[in-house]
Design a protein around this motif. Structure first.
Motif, PDB file in Angstrom:
ATOM      1  N   ILE A   4      -5.842  -1.358  -4.680  1.00 21.85           N
ATOM      2  CA  ILE A   4      -5.340  -2.714  -4.900  1.00 21.85           C
ATOM      3  C   ILE A   4      -3.845  -2.616  -5.165  1.00 21.85           C
ATOM      4  O   ILE A   4      -3.408  -1.864  -6.037  1.00 21.85           O
ATOM      5  CB  ILE A   4      -6.063  -3.360  -6.106  1.00 21.85           C
ATOM      6  CG1 ILE A   4      -7.551  -3.498  -5.804  1.00 21.85           C
ATOM      7  CG2 ILE A   4      -5.438  -4.696  -6.452  1.00 21.85           C
ATOM      8  CD1 ILE A   4      -8.381  -3.898  -7.014  1.00 21.85           C
ATOM      9  N   SER A   5      -3.070  -3.365  -4.408  1.00 21.13           N
ATOM     10  CA  SER A   5      -1.620  -3.358  -4.587  1.00 21.13           C
ATOM     11  C   SER A   5      -1.260  -3.969  -5.936  1.00 21.13           C
ATOM     12  O   SER A   5      -1.870  -4.944  -6.375  1.00 21.13           O
ATOM     13  CB  SER A   5      -0.949  -4.149  -3.467  1.00 21.13           C
ATOM     14  OG  SER A   5      -1.251  -3.587  -2.210  1.00 21.13           O
ATOM     15  N   THR A   6      -0.227  -3.383  -6.556  1.00 22.75           N
ATOM     16  CA  THR A   6       0.239  -3.901  -7.844  1.00 22.75           C
ATOM     17  C   THR A   6       1.730  -4.217  -7.822  1.00 22.75           C
ATOM     18  O   THR A   6       2.302  -4.572  -8.843  1.00 22.75           O
ATOM     19  CB  THR A   6      -0.051  -2.899  -8.979  1.00 22.75           C
ATOM     20  OG1 THR A   6       0.567  -1.649  -8.657  1.00 22.75           O
ATOM     21  CG2 THR A   6      -1.554  -2.704  -9.172  1.00 22.75           C
ATOM     22  N   SER A   7       2.342  -4.094  -6.653  1.00 19.69           N
ATOM     23  CA  SER A   7       3.764  -4.422  -6.531  1.00 19.69           C
ATOM     24  C   SER A   7       4.039  -5.006  -5.153  1.00 19.69           C
ATOM     25  O   SER A   7       3.247  -4.847  -4.219  1.00 19.69           O
ATOM     26  CB  SER A   7       4.631  -3.166  -6.721  1.00 19.69           C
ATOM     27  OG  SER A   7       4.515  -2.303  -5.595  1.00 19.69           O
ATOM     28  N   LYS A   8       5.164  -5.653  -5.065  1.00 20.72           N
ATOM     29  CA  LYS A   8       5.605  -6.250  -3.805  1.00 20.72           C
ATOM     30  C   LYS A   8       5.635  -5.199  -2.690  1.00 20.72           C
ATOM     31  O   LYS A   8       5.134  -5.436  -1.593  1.00 20.72           O
ATOM     32  CB  LYS A   8       7.002  -6.846  -4.042  1.00 20.72           C
ATOM     33  CG  LYS A   8       7.715  -7.367  -2.842  1.00 20.72           C
ATOM     34  CD  LYS A   8       9.052  -7.927  -3.289  1.00 20.72           C
ATOM     35  CE  LYS A   8       9.857  -8.460  -2.161  1.00 20.72           C
ATOM     36  NZ  LYS A   8      10.988  -9.275  -2.628  1.00 20.72           N
ATOM     37  N   GLN A  12       3.384  -5.158   0.754  1.00 18.72           N
ATOM     38  CA  GLN A  12       3.983  -5.142   2.091  1.00 18.72           C
ATOM     39  C   GLN A  12       3.474  -3.942   2.888  1.00 18.72           C
ATOM     40  O   GLN A  12       3.096  -4.073   4.056  1.00 18.72           O
ATOM     41  CB  GLN A  12       5.519  -5.100   1.985  1.00 18.72           C
ATOM     42  CG  GLN A  12       6.113  -6.385   1.473  1.00 18.72           C
ATOM     43  CD  GLN A  12       7.579  -6.244   1.089  1.00 18.72           C
ATOM     44  OE1 GLN A  12       7.998  -5.266   0.479  1.00 18.72           O
ATOM     45  NE2 GLN A  12       8.371  -7.261   1.441  1.00 18.72           N
ATOM     46  N   GLU A  13       3.434  -2.785   2.245  1.00 22.58           N
ATOM     47  CA  GLU A  13       2.976  -1.564   2.913  1.00 22.58           C
ATOM     48  C   GLU A  13       1.513  -1.691   3.334  1.00 22.58           C
ATOM     49  O   GLU A  13       1.146  -1.298   4.451  1.00 22.58           O
ATOM     50  CB  GLU A  13       3.146  -0.376   1.959  1.00 22.58           C
ATOM     51  CG  GLU A  13       2.826   0.964   2.575  1.00 22.58           C
ATOM     52  CD  GLU A  13       3.028   2.106   1.577  1.00 22.58           C
ATOM     53  OE1 GLU A  13       2.124   2.962   1.508  1.00 22.58           O
ATOM     54  OE2 GLU A  13       4.058   2.127   0.887  1.00 22.58           O
ATOM     55  N   ALA A  14       0.676  -2.247   2.470  1.00 21.00           N
ATOM     56  CA  ALA A  14      -0.754  -2.401   2.782  1.00 21.00           C
ATOM     57  C   ALA A  14      -0.946  -3.305   3.996  1.00 21.00           C
ATOM     58  O   ALA A  14      -1.754  -3.006   4.882  1.00 21.00           O
ATOM     59  CB  ALA A  14      -1.502  -2.960   1.575  1.00 21.00           C
ATOM     60  N   ILE A  15      -0.206  -4.402   4.046  1.00 25.00           N
ATOM     61  CA  ILE A  15      -0.335  -5.341   5.160  1.00 25.00           C
ATOM     62  C   ILE A  15       0.165  -4.709   6.459  1.00 25.00           C
ATOM     63  O   ILE A  15      -0.513  -4.768   7.488  1.00 25.00           O
ATOM     64  CB  ILE A  15       0.409  -6.659   4.859  1.00 25.00           C
ATOM     65  CG1 ILE A  15      -0.291  -7.401   3.709  1.00 25.00           C
ATOM     66  CG2 ILE A  15       0.500  -7.544   6.108  1.00 25.00           C
ATOM     67  CD1 ILE A  15       0.498  -8.580   3.162  1.00 25.00           C
ATOM     68  N   ILE A  16       1.328  -4.096   6.400  1.00 25.16           N
ATOM     69  CA  ILE A  16       1.914  -3.485   7.601  1.00 25.16           C
ATOM     70  C   ILE A  16       1.005  -2.371   8.133  1.00 25.16           C
ATOM     71  O   ILE A  16       0.730  -2.296   9.334  1.00 25.16           O
ATOM     72  CB  ILE A  16       3.339  -2.958   7.313  1.00 25.16           C
ATOM     73  CG1 ILE A  16       4.286  -4.140   7.079  1.00 25.16           C
ATOM     74  CG2 ILE A  16       3.836  -2.061   8.448  1.00 25.16           C
ATOM     75  CD1 ILE A  16       5.634  -3.754   6.475  1.00 25.16           C
ATOM     76  N   GLY A 143      -0.120 -12.105  -5.482  1.00 19.83           N
ATOM     77  CA  GLY A 143      -0.148 -10.889  -4.666  1.00 19.83           C
ATOM     78  C   GLY A 143      -1.563 -10.464  -4.324  1.00 19.83           C
ATOM     79  O   GLY A 143      -1.851 -10.070  -3.195  1.00 19.83           O
ATOM     80  N   ARG A 144      -2.452 -10.560  -5.293  1.00 21.06           N
ATOM     81  CA  ARG A 144      -3.849 -10.185  -5.054  1.00 21.06           C
ATOM     82  C   ARG A 144      -4.505 -11.154  -4.073  1.00 21.06           C
ATOM     83  O   ARG A 144      -5.250 -10.731  -3.184  1.00 21.06           O
ATOM     84  CB  ARG A 144      -4.618 -10.162  -6.381  1.00 21.06           C
ATOM     85  CG  ARG A 144      -6.044  -9.680  -6.239  1.00 21.06           C
ATOM     86  CD  ARG A 144      -6.114  -8.192  -5.934  1.00 21.06           C
ATOM     87  NE  ARG A 144      -7.509  -7.771  -5.825  1.00 21.06           N
ATOM     88  CZ  ARG A 144      -8.027  -7.133  -4.785  1.00 21.06           C
ATOM     89  NH1 ARG A 144      -7.270  -6.821  -3.754  1.00 21.06           N
ATOM     90  NH2 ARG A 144      -9.288  -6.790  -4.763  1.00 21.06           N
ATOM     91  N   THR A 150      -5.419 -10.896   3.679  1.00 18.87           N
ATOM     92  CA  THR A 150      -4.636 -10.304   4.779  1.00 18.87           C
ATOM     93  C   THR A 150      -5.098  -8.877   5.037  1.00 18.87           C
ATOM     94  O   THR A 150      -5.944  -8.644   5.889  1.00 18.87           O
ATOM     95  CB  THR A 150      -3.117 -10.342   4.491  1.00 18.87           C
ATOM     96  OG1 THR A 150      -2.848  -9.659   3.252  1.00 18.87           O
ATOM     97  CG2 THR A 150      -2.581 -11.764   4.448  1.00 18.87           C
ATOM     98  N   SER A 151      -4.566  -7.917   4.291  1.00 16.36           N
ATOM     99  CA  SER A 151      -4.881  -6.516   4.582  1.00 16.36           C
ATOM    100  C   SER A 151      -6.352  -6.185   4.352  1.00 16.36           C
ATOM    101  O   SER A 151      -6.930  -5.395   5.110  1.00 16.36           O
ATOM    102  CB  SER A 151      -3.982  -5.566   3.781  1.00 16.36           C
ATOM    103  OG  SER A 151      -4.227  -5.672   2.400  1.00 16.36           O
ATOM    104  N   ALA A 152      -6.988  -6.788   3.351  1.00 15.87           N
ATOM    105  CA  ALA A 152      -8.412  -6.497   3.105  1.00 15.87           C
ATOM    106  C   ALA A 152      -9.290  -6.918   4.295  1.00 15.87           C
ATOM    107  O   ALA A 152     -10.063  -6.105   4.803  1.00 15.87           O
ATOM    108  CB  ALA A 152      -8.875  -7.134   1.799  1.00 15.87           C
TER     109      ALA A 152
END
Length: 171
Positions: A4-8, A12-16, A143-144, A150-152
């Motif tokens: 789970i992303s915890t920063s901007k 961004q990295e997870a989505i890309i 963000g969550r 998106t990425s999930a």
């Protein structure tokens, strides 16, 4: 990235990363296979097409952008979408499939890319505090909520797309 992303930056990295991997799979599918049912649908026991998987991702991405726009206008967001409850996500998925049913596959991929670009632009103009500093919807940060929609689902669809490719001997 399966965390789970915890920063901007992580978001961004997870989505890309998810988008780029998924696009490699989509690009390898011949056009004539994109409208054939055989992908596990969002409602138990249903099958959808490869095009439907893209429509699903475009639909959710568009909702993320809508939610943020409505929220920025200090209006109440009708989650997940007007006319649908969280318990009706399968019906919402079918709505996305119908909405984009007549859009050619390559145009749909372009629409997905444009939607992801807009989401990344949205994220880039927000700071970490806005994205992760406080709950935005129920207990979820903005963000969550973005990642969950998106990425999930991109990762989930990629699994389904790869299964479809394997079952149909698409290399």
């Amino acid at each position: 990235m399966s965390t789970i992303s915890t920063s901007k930056e992580e978001l961004q990295e997870a989505i890309i990363e998810s988008f780029n991997k998924l696009m490699i799979d989509y690009d390898s599918i011949p056009e004539e296979w994109t409208k054939k049912a055989g992908v596990e649908g969002n409602i138990k026991g249903t099958e959808i097409t490869i095009s439907d998987t893209v429509a699903y991702l475009v639909g959710w991405g568009a909702l993320v952008l809508k939610w943020q726009k409505v929220s920025e206008n200090n209006e109440e967001v009708d989650f997940p979408e007007t006319g649908y409850k969280w318990s009706e996500l399968g019906l919402l998925a079918q709505h996305f499939h119908r909405k984009y049913d007549n859009v050619p596959f390559r145009d749909l991929l372009n629409e997905l890319e444009n939607t992801v670009t807009k989401i990344l632009q949205l994220i880039s103009r927000l700071d970490n505090d806005v994205l992760y500093g406080e709950p935005w919807y129920n207990n979820y940060t903005l963000g969550r909520m973005i990642q969950l929609n998106t990425s999930a689902p991109m990762k989930n669809m990629r699994t389904k797309v790869r299964r479809f490719k394997k079952q149909n001997n698409i290399l």
